[in-house]
Motif scaffolding. Structure first.
Motif, PDB file in Angstrom:
ATOM      1  N   GLY A 111       0.814  -1.212   0.000  1.00 14.71           N
ATOM      2  CA  GLY A 111       0.000   0.000   0.000  1.00 14.71           C
ATOM      3  C   GLY A 111       0.846   1.260   0.000  1.00 14.71           C
ATOM      4  O   GLY A 111       2.080   1.216   0.134  1.00 14.71           O
ATOM      5  N   THR A 112       0.186   2.389  -0.167  1.00 18.97           N
ATOM      6  CA  THR A 112       0.869   3.679  -0.120  1.00 18.97           C
ATOM      7  C   THR A 112       0.023   4.635   0.728  1.00 18.97           C
ATOM      8  O   THR A 112      -1.192   4.731   0.538  1.00 18.97           O
ATOM      9  N   GLN A 113       0.674   5.304   1.665  1.00 17.86           N
ATOM     10  CA  GLN A 113      -0.031   6.161   2.615  1.00 17.86           C
ATOM     11  C   GLN A 113      -0.347   7.509   1.986  1.00 17.86           C
ATOM     12  O   GLN A 113       0.535   8.183   1.434  1.00 17.86           O
ATOM     13  N   VAL A 114      -1.607   7.909   2.112  1.00 18.86           N
ATOM     14  CA  VAL A 114      -2.043   9.242   1.699  1.00 18.86           C
ATOM     15  C   VAL A 114      -2.553   9.959   2.946  1.00 18.86           C
ATOM     16  O   VAL A 114      -3.448   9.451   3.632  1.00 18.86           O
ATOM     17  N   THR A 115      -1.967  11.105   3.226  1.00 19.25           N
ATOM     18  CA  THR A 115      -2.374  11.893   4.370  1.00 19.25           C
ATOM     19  C   THR A 115      -2.766  13.281   3.883  1.00 19.25           C
ATOM     20  O   THR A 115      -1.963  13.966   3.236  1.00 19.25           O
ATOM     21  N   VAL A 116      -3.996  13.673   4.178  1.00 20.10           N
ATOM     22  CA  VAL A 116      -4.502  14.979   3.780  1.00 20.10           C
ATOM     23  C   VAL A 116      -4.682  15.812   5.045  1.00 20.10           C
ATOM     24  O   VAL A 116      -5.550  15.531   5.866  1.00 20.10           O
TER      25      VAL A 116
END
Length: 118
Positions: A111-116
């Motif tokens: 997976g790849t982490q997306v932080t908004v």
């Protein structure tokens, strides 16, 4: 067994954009429907976008109009363009077979982490 490698995540401010990529090993990629999923802390993994072998797309209501899924069969890669990102989009994003089409999925990648966040 197909291996999946997701990339392109990161930290972005609300309203920003990111483009995720998922590379799949093996020659079967062009003949299957693919999907992008996400899992937020404490929540179940959910399918947010799918693309058929022929390129037809569908989206979860929560991302419709903001996310675009696409694929490049010659590169064995599926993409997720994410625009107008919101804090609630924060999650780990994964790709895999489209669960609406296939009962059994491939092994999950990292997976790849997306932080908004501002």
């Amino acid at each position: 067994q197909v291996q999946l490698v997701e990339s392109g995540g990161g930290l972005v401010q609300p309203g920003g954009s990111l483009r995720l990529s998922c590379a799949a090993s093996g020659s079967i990629f062009s003949s299957v429907a693919m999907g992008w999923y996400r899992q937020a802390p404490g929540k179940q993994r959910e399918l947010v976008a799918g693309i058929s072998r022929g390129g037809s797309t569908n989206y979860a209501d929560s991302v419709k109009g903001r996310f675009t899924i696409s694929r490049h069969n010659a590169k064995n890669t599926v993409y997720l363009q994410m625009n107008s990102l919101k804090p609630e989009d924060t999650a780990v994003y994964y790709c895999n077979l489209d669960a609406r089409t296939y009962r059994r999925l491939w092994d999950w990648g990292q997976g790849t982490q997306v932080t908004v966040s501002s």
